[in-house]
Design a protein around this motif. Structure first.
Motif, PDB file in Angstrom:
ATOM      1  N   GLU A 205      94.791 133.781  81.852  1.00  0.00           N
ATOM      2  CA  GLU A 205      95.061 132.691  82.777  1.00  0.00           C
ATOM      3  C   GLU A 205      94.789 132.884  84.050  1.00  0.00           C
TER       4      GLU A 205
ATOM      5  N   LYS B 152      88.644 138.471  81.301  1.00  0.00           N
ATOM      6  CA  LYS B 152      88.223 137.072  81.832  1.00  0.00           C
ATOM      7  C   LYS B 152      88.694 136.028  81.062  1.00  0.00           C
ATOM      8  N   PHE B 153      89.330 136.126  79.865  1.00  0.00           N
ATOM      9  CA  PHE B 153      90.082 135.176  79.207  1.00  0.00           C
ATOM     10  C   PHE B 153      91.488 134.993  79.403  1.00  0.00           C
TER      11      PHE B 153
ATOM     12  N   TYR C 288      92.738 135.059  85.307  1.00  0.00           N
ATOM     13  CA  TYR C 288      91.193 135.072  85.539  1.00  0.00           C
ATOM     14  C   TYR C 288      90.604 133.503  85.688  1.00  0.00           C
ATOM     15  N   LYS C 289      91.163 132.678  84.715  1.00  0.00           N
ATOM     16  CA  LYS C 289      90.715 131.295  84.797  1.00  0.00           C
ATOM     17  C   LYS C 289      90.986 130.515  85.987  1.00  0.00           C
ATOM     18  N   GLU C 290      92.115 130.868  86.290  1.00  0.00           N
ATOM     19  CA  GLU C 290      92.867 130.412  87.948  1.00  0.00           C
ATOM     20  C   GLU C 290      91.850 130.760  88.938  1.00  0.00           C
TER      21      GLU C 290
ATOM     22  N   LYS D 214      94.026 137.125  75.175  1.00  0.00           N
ATOM     23  CA  LYS D 214      94.065 136.691  76.336  1.00  0.00           C
ATOM     24  C   LYS D 214      93.982 137.500  77.590  1.00  0.00           C
TER      25      LYS D 214
ATOM     26  N   LYS E  88      88.908 131.821  88.942  1.00  0.00           N
ATOM     27  CA  LYS E  88      87.563 131.122  88.745  1.00  0.00           C
ATOM     28  C   LYS E  88      87.555 129.905  89.204  1.00  0.00           C
ATOM     29  N   GLN E  89      88.586 128.963  88.778  1.00  0.00           N
ATOM     30  CA  GLN E  89      88.907 127.687  89.226  1.00  0.00           C
ATOM     31  C   GLN E  89      88.861 127.597  90.664  1.00  0.00           C
TER      32      GLN E  89
END
Length: 241
Positions: free
Chosen positions: A134, A131-132, A136-138, A128, A140-141
């Motif tokens: 959390e 880009k995998f 990064y995900k936040e 993780k 991008k969101q």
């Protein structure tokens, strides 16, 4: 009936550590392909673990940093032509046994590479990271939510005057999703020929303007407001001869 090969040929150069001459240093892309599709495959194509920067060299001597989120066509590359792509990043160690020729890494499809175990991507996914992660995900969101908010605000403002970050002005002619890239895009009809198209990409017309006056940008790359065409000083009666 004969068909013209409309592929773009990119001659790959790895910096600062060049690849052996017998390595596969050519990539074929299309003007409608998003740049990230090739950049994401460079680990296997030219043995590089991270891409710090990719620069495309034009025949005119000019160069441009590759934006992964746009297409090669939007970068100014034309089908059927040849360009140099300089890629700077962390090179992988190439294991070559004494007396053996270097064997190029076999190119994989995006799906094959995504499913393969033991790769850098597999390591990042498992742990993780990158880009995998959390974070990064936040991020991008958050960017997606910001783009959606901008779209809701701009979708009814087509026809408004705009000013780009570099001071160039024009008219907002399109706001919405496209076939050439994900997310929301704005189509701008510029006052001057600093664009890259006539409002169409890959044969699809999103808005209409004179060739080289059209440009597609992300929604946070310009301002809407009272931005009349800049006076070039040639409209004064005293200066007209």
């Amino acid at each position: 009936m004969s068909f013209v090969d409309t592929k773009i040929k990119l001659l790959l150069k790895r910096l600062p550590k060049p690849l052996p001459d017998n390595y596969n240093l050519v990539a074929d892309v299309r003007s409608g392909e998003t740049c990230s599709k090739l950049l994401d495959s460079l680990q296997m194509r030219i043995a590089i673990s991270t891409v710090e920067q990719a620069v495309v060299k034009f025949g005119s001597g000019e160069s441009a940093i590759v934006n992964p989120s746009v297409t090669w066509g939007e970068m100014g590359l034309k089908d059927g032509l040849e360009y140099v792509l300089e890629v700077r990043g962390q090179a992988m160690d190439l294991e070559v046994n004494a007396g053996e020729d270097f064997k190029p890494v076999e190119y994989m499809t995006e799906k094959e590479y995504d499913e393969k175990k033991g790769t850098l991507r597999d390591f990042l996914k498992t742990n993780k990271l990158g880009k995998f992660s959390e974070d990064y995900k936040e991020k991008k969101q958050k960017e997606t939510e910001e783009q959606l908010a901008l779209y809701q605000d701009m979708k009814d403002k087509v026809g408004s005057r705009v000013e780009l970050e570099n001071g160039v002005r024009g008219e907002l002619k399109f706001v919405g999703e496209t076939d050439f890239a994900t997310g929301f895009w704005a189509g701008i009809g510029l006052d001057e020929p600093y664009g890259k198209n006539n409002g169409s990409v890959n044969g699809k017309q999103y808005f209409t303007c004179v060739d080289s006056y059209g440009l597609f940008l992300r929604l946070n790359k310009f301002k809407i407001g009272d931005f009349p065409p800049l006076d070039d000083g040639l409209l004064d009666d005293d200066e007209i001869i």
